[in-house]
Scaffold this motif. Sequence first.
Motif, PDB file in Angstrom:
ATOM      1  N   GLY A 179       0.936  -1.040  -0.009  1.00 57.72           N
ATOM      2  CA  GLY A 179       0.489  -0.406  -0.260  1.00 57.72           C
ATOM      3  C   GLY A 179       0.655   1.396  -0.073  1.00 57.72           C
ATOM      4  O   GLY A 179       0.180   2.324  -0.037  1.00 57.72           O
ATOM      5  N   SER A 180       2.531   1.219   0.290  1.00 56.09           N
ATOM      6  CA  SER A 180       2.878   2.429  -0.191  1.00 56.09           C
ATOM      7  C   SER A 180       4.522   1.826  -0.680  1.00 56.09           C
ATOM      8  O   SER A 180       4.769   0.935  -0.744  1.00 56.09           O
ATOM      9  CB  SER A 180       3.413   1.973   1.127  1.00 56.09           C
ATOM     10  OG  SER A 180       4.372   3.909   1.418  1.00 56.09           O
ATOM     11  N   VAL A 181       5.348   2.719  -1.600  1.00 60.63           N
ATOM     12  CA  VAL A 181       6.205   2.920  -2.343  1.00 60.63           C
ATOM     13  C   VAL A 181       7.727   2.559  -1.259  1.00 60.63           C
ATOM     14  O   VAL A 181       8.721   3.142  -1.918  1.00 60.63           O
ATOM     15  CB  VAL A 181       6.239   3.330  -3.390  1.00 60.63           C
ATOM     16  CG1 VAL A 181       5.032   3.117  -3.997  1.00 60.63           C
ATOM     17  CG2 VAL A 181       6.073   4.547  -3.072  1.00 60.63           C
ATOM     18  N   ALA A 182       6.522   3.668  -0.053  1.00 62.53           N
ATOM     19  CA  ALA A 182       8.264   4.057   1.604  1.00 62.53           C
ATOM     20  C   ALA A 182       9.034   2.761   1.141  1.00 62.53           C
ATOM     21  O   ALA A 182       9.326   1.523   0.866  1.00 62.53           O
ATOM     22  CB  ALA A 182       7.655   4.438   2.407  1.00 62.53           C
ATOM     23  N   PRO A 183      10.547   3.039   1.150  1.00 64.83           N
ATOM     24  CA  PRO A 183      11.488   1.735   1.443  1.00 64.83           C
ATOM     25  C   PRO A 183      11.081   1.035   2.535  1.00 64.83           C
ATOM     26  O   PRO A 183      10.534   1.297   3.885  1.00 64.83           O
ATOM     27  CB  PRO A 183      12.904   2.425   1.934  1.00 64.83           C
ATOM     28  CG  PRO A 183      12.633   3.866   1.156  1.00 64.83           C
ATOM     29  CD  PRO A 183      10.788   4.099   1.716  1.00 64.83           C
ATOM     30  N   GLY A 184      11.447  -0.563   2.336  1.00 62.36           N
ATOM     31  CA  GLY A 184      11.715  -1.101   4.006  1.00 62.36           C
ATOM     32  C   GLY A 184      12.650  -1.013   4.661  1.00 62.36           C
ATOM     33  O   GLY A 184      13.621  -0.378   4.389  1.00 62.36           O
ATOM     34  N   GLN A 185      12.588  -1.118   5.815  1.00 61.16           N
ATOM     35  CA  GLN A 185      13.787  -1.175   7.014  1.00 61.16           C
ATOM     36  C   GLN A 185      15.095  -1.986   6.324  1.00 61.16           C
ATOM     37  O   GLN A 185      15.274  -3.400   5.557  1.00 61.16           O
ATOM     38  CB  GLN A 185      13.552  -2.300   8.353  1.00 61.16           C
ATOM     39  CG  GLN A 185      13.502  -1.820   9.073  1.00 61.16           C
ATOM     40  CD  GLN A 185      13.500  -2.309  10.804  1.00 61.16           C
ATOM     41  OE1 GLN A 185      12.947  -2.748  10.836  1.00 61.16           O
ATOM     42  NE2 GLN A 185      14.730  -2.050  11.634  1.00 61.16           N
ATOM     43  N   MET A 186      16.191  -1.607   6.678  1.00 58.09           N
ATOM     44  CA  MET A 186      17.093  -1.750   5.818  1.00 58.09           C
ATOM     45  C   MET A 186      17.952  -2.607   7.523  1.00 58.09           C
ATOM     46  O   MET A 186      18.372  -1.472   8.413  1.00 58.09           O
ATOM     47  CB  MET A 186      18.438  -0.874   5.206  1.00 58.09           C
ATOM     48  CG  MET A 186      17.583  -0.628   3.574  1.00 58.09           C
ATOM     49  SD  MET A 186      18.940  -0.346   2.924  1.00 58.09           S
ATOM     50  CE  MET A 186      20.150  -0.928   2.049  1.00 58.09           C
ATOM     51  N   GLY A 187      18.917  -3.384   7.337  1.00 55.50           N
ATOM     52  CA  GLY A 187      19.913  -3.699   8.989  1.00 55.50           C
ATOM     53  C   GLY A 187      19.003  -3.993  10.215  1.00 55.50           C
ATOM     54  O   GLY A 187      17.441  -4.480   9.686  1.00 55.50           O
ATOM     55  N   GLY A 188      18.714  -3.943  11.193  1.00 55.59           N
ATOM     56  CA  GLY A 188      18.325  -3.588  12.378  1.00 55.59           C
ATOM     57  C   GLY A 188      19.189  -4.625  13.589  1.00 55.59           C
ATOM     58  O   GLY A 188      20.438  -4.580  13.429  1.00 55.59           O
ATOM     59  N   HIS A 189      18.652  -4.724  15.034  1.00 54.30           N
ATOM     60  CA  HIS A 189      18.854  -5.391  15.886  1.00 54.30           C
ATOM     61  C   HIS A 189      19.073  -6.603  15.226  1.00 54.30           C
ATOM     62  O   HIS A 189      17.721  -7.317  15.167  1.00 54.30           O
ATOM     63  CB  HIS A 189      18.318  -4.954  17.612  1.00 54.30           C
ATOM     64  CG  HIS A 189      19.309  -5.350  18.302  1.00 54.30           C
ATOM     65  ND1 HIS A 189      19.815  -5.434  18.331  1.00 54.30           N
ATOM     66  CD2 HIS A 189      18.297  -6.209  19.129  1.00 54.30           C
ATOM     67  CE1 HIS A 189      20.769  -5.752  19.770  1.00 54.30           C
ATOM     68  NE2 HIS A 189      20.037  -6.994  20.626  1.00 54.30           N
ATOM     69  N   ARG A 190      19.803  -7.146  15.736  1.00 58.34           N
ATOM     70  CA  ARG A 190      20.031  -9.305  15.717  1.00 58.34           C
ATOM     71  C   ARG A 190      20.002  -9.414  16.775  1.00 58.34           C
ATOM     72  O   ARG A 190      21.597  -8.730  17.985  1.00 58.34           O
ATOM     73  CB  ARG A 190      21.335  -9.845  14.843  1.00 58.34           C
ATOM     74  CG  ARG A 190      20.957 -11.420  14.539  1.00 58.34           C
ATOM     75  CD  ARG A 190      22.399 -11.341  13.866  1.00 58.34           C
ATOM     76  NE  ARG A 190      21.859 -13.341  13.541  1.00 58.34           N
ATOM     77  CZ  ARG A 190      23.318 -14.136  13.056  1.00 58.34           C
ATOM     78  NH1 ARG A 190      24.480 -12.857  12.782  1.00 58.34           N
ATOM     79  NH2 ARG A 190      22.734 -14.824  13.355  1.00 58.34           N
TER      80      ARG A 190
END
Length: 122
Positions: A28-39
């Motif tokens: 529903g959006s063209v916003a970029p997804g999350q890259m990286g993050g806490h593992r």
Amino acid sequence: MSCHRAAAQFGVSVSSAIKWVRRRRETGSVAPGQMGGHRPKLIAGKHRAWLLGRITEKDFTLRGLVAELAARGLKVDYRTVWSFVHAEKLSFKKNRGGWRTRSSRRGAAAGAVDQVSKQNRT
């Protein structure tokens, strides 16, 4: 408008336009997804408590700890155990002085050979 026509109009590749359309349809959006993050850390909970006790109990090697953790059901690699030990500031330094059974010969005089050599020089 087709993806091919939109790609030509905006100056992007056709595959990029197709991916944008698919993303808009799915999210529903063209916003970029999350890259990286806490593992999250692999050595946590009961394994962390056991490992802290094991390290303070007796001498260890990192490869030995990897094998012991695998026997307890946690498969980790050497680097994971190294990072844990380093983060907890629990490094173990070998006592090199304790390895010797006699004094080092460094700096000692050559002894009889040196005396014989000096006599022959004169």
